[in-house]
Design an enzyme around this catalytic site. Structure first.
Site, PDB file in Angstrom:
ATOM      1  N   LYS A  21      36.007  41.683  42.228  1.00 57.69           N
ATOM      2  CA  LYS A  21      36.586  42.636  41.879  1.00 57.69           C
ATOM      3  C   LYS A  21      36.670  43.862  43.118  1.00 57.69           C
ATOM      4  CE  LYS A  21      36.722  46.910  38.829  1.00 57.69           C
ATOM      5  NZ  LYS A  21      36.038  47.573  37.818  1.00 57.69           N
ATOM      6  N   HIS A  42      38.023  47.008  43.513  1.00 54.78           N
ATOM      7  CA  HIS A  42      38.274  48.444  43.533  1.00 54.78           C
ATOM      8  C   HIS A  42      37.129  48.960  42.602  1.00 54.78           C
ATOM      9  CE1 HIS A  42      40.439  46.487  40.226  1.00 54.78           C
ATOM     10  NE2 HIS A  42      40.167  47.758  39.461  1.00 54.78           N
TER      11      HIS A  42
END
Length: 230
Positions: free
Chosen positions: A110, A112
């Site tokens: 991921k 963010h």
């Protein structure tokens, strides 16, 4: 197949639990390896809250019996290992009063948010003692993906690996079982809640009244004559 020594009660209960949840089935199945097996285990069939609660408790008991309390993190590889690590960390606190952190990986990192990166749950820290938790391994291939993920995140000590069922059949390109191959290659013990020989011992009843009947027992014996680990 060899008979086990006196079986712990949690193992007997877990075997009955697998059958009750239709996770362990007997019949004719084609495995990913191409082998034709008289039994099949599908951990994806644990789908309810009570099933996951009980499953976590069986894993916790097996981890405690095999590795004691000397670990900090349960690492469950995506995807099936994610609920296993969560359920077992909860159960471990319930049964033994010790806080164990859970950690899993994402298939894709991921990029963010506060929890960006490859890992879910707890971060791995230098010095962490880790138990890897999975559903089942037949070939030993899954650890080839999991090991570098765990060891690249921090300088951890892998205490061991726990799976639900030791199929006790030869791994790819080996006469040994997948769990024995893992132990030999990576230097940490790979254990299971129960072995297939314990399953047979618990469920076989001569005649046609047992879950494992004479006919199924004959098929299992033939399978292990061909594919059984040395």
């Amino acid at each position: 197949m060899l008979q086990s020594e006196i079986m712990e009660q949690y193992k007997k209960d877990f075997i009955d639990f697998m059958v009750e949840c239709k996770v362990l089935k007997f019949g004719s199945f084609t495995l990913k390896s191409g082998r034709h097996s008289p039994f099949f285990m599908n951990a994806g069939a644990y789908v309810t809250g009570s099933q996951l609660m009980r499953l976590g408790e069986y894993y916790a008991q097996a981890i405690h019996a095999n590795f004691g309390d000397d670990f900090d993190v349960l690492f469950g590889p995506a995807y099936k290992g994610i609920p296993l690590s969560v359920a077992t960390s909860i159960a471990y606190y319930k049964l033994y009063g010790k806080e164990i952190r859970y950690c899993s990986n994402r298939k894709e990192a991921k990029d963010h948010g506060a929890d960006k990166g490859l890992l879910l749950g707890s971060d791995l820290k230098d010095g962490d003692r880790v138990v890897i938790i999975e559903d089942v391994t037949t070939s030993g291939k899954s650890i080839e993906e999991t090991y570098p993920i765990v060891t690249s995140c921090a300088k951890v000590n892998i205490v061991g690996e726990i799976v639900s069922l030791n199929r006790q059949e030869r791994a790819a390109d080996s006469e040994k079982s997948a769990l024995d191959v893992i132990t030999e290659k990576y230097g940490f013990p790979a254990k299971a809640i129960v072995s297939m020989s314990e399953v047979v011992e618990s469920l076989y009843k001569a005649g046609s009244n047992g879950i494992i009947t004479d006919e199924i027992k004959t098929e299992i014996d033939a399978y292990y004559k061909e594919w059984g680990a040395k």
